[in-house]
Design a protein around this motif. Structure first.
Motif, PDB file in Angstrom:
ATOM      1  N   ARG A 132      33.890  33.740  13.214  1.00  0.00           N
ATOM      2  CA  ARG A 132      33.898  35.194  13.259  1.00  0.00           C
ATOM      3  C   ARG A 132      32.484  35.742  13.019  1.00  0.00           C
ATOM      4  O   ARG A 132      32.048  36.683  13.690  1.00  0.00           O
ATOM      5  CB  ARG A 132      34.871  35.706  12.193  1.00  0.00           C
TER       6      ARG A 132
ATOM      7  N   GLY B  19      30.629  35.666  16.111  1.00  0.00           N
ATOM      8  CA  GLY B  19      31.084  36.516  17.219  1.00  0.00           C
ATOM      9  C   GLY B  19      31.975  35.810  18.222  1.00  0.00           C
ATOM     10  O   GLY B  19      32.075  36.239  19.372  1.00  0.00           O
ATOM     11  N   LEU B  20      32.644  34.727  17.808  1.00  0.00           N
ATOM     12  CA  LEU B  20      33.451  33.931  18.736  1.00  0.00           C
ATOM     13  C   LEU B  20      34.936  34.256  18.593  1.00  0.00           C
ATOM     14  O   LEU B  20      35.407  34.600  17.507  1.00  0.00           O
ATOM     15  CB  LEU B  20      33.227  32.440  18.461  1.00  0.00           C
ATOM     16  N   ASN B  21      35.651  34.108  19.683  1.00  0.00           N
ATOM     17  CA  ASN B  21      37.086  34.377  19.696  1.00  0.00           C
ATOM     18  C   ASN B  21      37.856  33.064  19.529  1.00  0.00           C
ATOM     19  O   ASN B  21      37.723  32.159  20.357  1.00  0.00           O
ATOM     20  CB  ASN B  21      37.460  35.038  21.024  1.00  0.00           C
TER      21      ASN B  21
END
Lengths: 304, 304
Positions: free
Chosen positions: A81, A84-86
């Motif tokens: 998180r 910035g990753l899903n």
């Protein structure tokens, strides 16, 4: 430990990489983190750790993982998180089938039925038998890892053409790492992506391999940890290279750490914690074949 | 806005880049961020924003900066800290002296005495006069920006040899960006680093320029914001390229955002907010010539 939070790290030590429990403990004794007032100073701290001695990459990874875990806990966020990753974009993970006789291979493949991708080791002289045996049980996609087992580039190419017909996705380290020109020729002519493993260690190797391999297999115990691994992915992407993330035989600690980066990769082989009986942690799970991140802070583990 | 926190962003619009207040507002109207439940999903959100339309790089940067500011506020940390950077390692910033007659250049140089580096614009036909005038006032290091103003590679090289003797650090965009072969020749032969500015926009340009320029000048309004700029620095470093971070004429909002990355660069030209009278924000300061980060969360600004 910092302000009551504890970061966990792990160094896993395959014998062929030249590190041992003694060498790791010896290295960690030299690491004087007290000189840094703030664990967030990753650039400075890890540059210092890297400068203490040559090699010792697993020992360095252990410090890097613990610091990342600590920082995630201090801001109460999972690393993916903060990056910035899903978590939805994690890949499937493969399960590895070692070189063996058909009976054993058949049994192991049947046992691995919950995985939706297999990684099959070749290069032991029974390559077609290995693949035919696995294919007699399952039609899932297969990654092939030769571990430098082939020596002749033309024979390697012929085999890769045959593998392409058997539903293989890519081939890892087909030739010895020293055969750089042969490897470049093979990559140029191969219908399947060719991935560097033994040849590939640190970030300086990425640009060097642009025209030699189609992609790289990143492992934290080779990269000195998460920070350099993350940079490697950025560089490989900018050079249009494929990215795989792998592991050693290790606990859920290092596997969960590597998994935090996995939304960024094409392929994952993160089964190291599934091959051991003495896992000290609970962390990232494989659910329906897919690397599945939790929402715990840091690397996402608890003591089991 | 998210959970009561507000992230600030800015699009600055030099006329020659083709964006206007209307084009930015038109672009922002198309951006539907409601579809994302979580501002931390930077990879997904910014990929979506980039895919809405071609160009519009300043408008995209505005969204990127606001999201980064918001995330920093949500975890109550300055961005440089989330990125593992040490604020002690920020560079000096240069102050820009435009092309003009000796009287004006002399006055502007005297006014800039609090800066420890100057950037002097050349390419206006009075190059030696410009440098001699600045040197009559100060002996601080000088960056030279030609803005594509020279056309002949041999004359450019002769001038660079002369500049080298005058204590110049590097030369930005000496030739028109279209003269790629000439530029590669100049970089190979130049005693000073040659930095790409007008030629360089996005991350795909970095690897392309490896043997053409010594380094790149990153600006958020060209890179579509902080996330791509951060990746650019990682890639440039892996390719042994120099990195400069610059700005447009803009407020402390965008300048403070760019400054968060500045501990990673060789050179900074972050004076955009010092050239305007209508700065809406207070943020990063220049203290004793050095970019000086504060410990506010996000990009580090408050409304002034």
């Amino acid at each position: 430990e910092f302000e009551g939070f504890t970061g966990y790290g792990e160094a896993s030590l395959p014998p062929y990489l030249g590190e041992s429990q003694d060498s790791v403990m010896g290295f960690l004794k030299k690491v004087k983190l007290e000189q840094f007032h703030d664990p967030f100073l990753l650039d400075d701290i890890l540059e210092y750790v890297d400068s203490i001695d040559e090699g010792n990459r697993a020992a360095k990874a252990c410090v890097d993982i613990a610091l990342h875990d600590l920082i995630g806990k201090l801001v109460d966020q999972p690393l993916y998180r903060l990056w910035g990753l899903n978590p939805v974009h994690t890949p499937l993970t493969s399960f590895t089938i070692g070189i063996d006789n058909p009976e054993v291979v058949k049994m192991k493949t049947e046992e691995a039925s919950r995985f939706r991708v297999l990684k099959v080791k070749l290069g032991g002289g029974n390559d077609r038998e290995m693949i035919n045996t696995v294919r007699s049980v399952t039609s899932v996609p297969i990654y092939v890892d030769v571990n430098q087992g082939w020596k002749d580039k033309q024979k390697a190419l012929d085999m890769i053409h045959w593998l392409d017909e058997q539903g293989i996705e890519f081939v890892e380290q087909p030739l010895p790492k020293e055969q750089v020109d042969d490897m470049a020729w093979l990559t140029e002519n191969s219908p399947l992506p060719i991935i560097a493993d033994e040849a590939f260690q640190r970030i300086s190797d990425v640009a060097r391999f642009k025209d030699v391999y189609s992609g790289i297999n990143i492992k934290l115990m080779k990269s000195t940890g998460l920070r350099e691994a993350h940079k490697m992915i950025t560089v490989a992407r900018a050079l249009d290279m494929k990215v795989m993330i792998g592991c050693m035989t290790e606990t859920s600690c290092a596997v969960s750490a590597a998994s935090q980066l996995s939304p960024l990769v094409d392929w994952a082989d993160l089964d190291g914690n599934l091959l051991i009986n003495n896992d000290l942690y609970e962390g990232v799970k494989v659910i329906d074949g897919k690397v599945t991140l939790n929402n715990l802070p840091g690397i996402g583990i608890t003591k089991s």
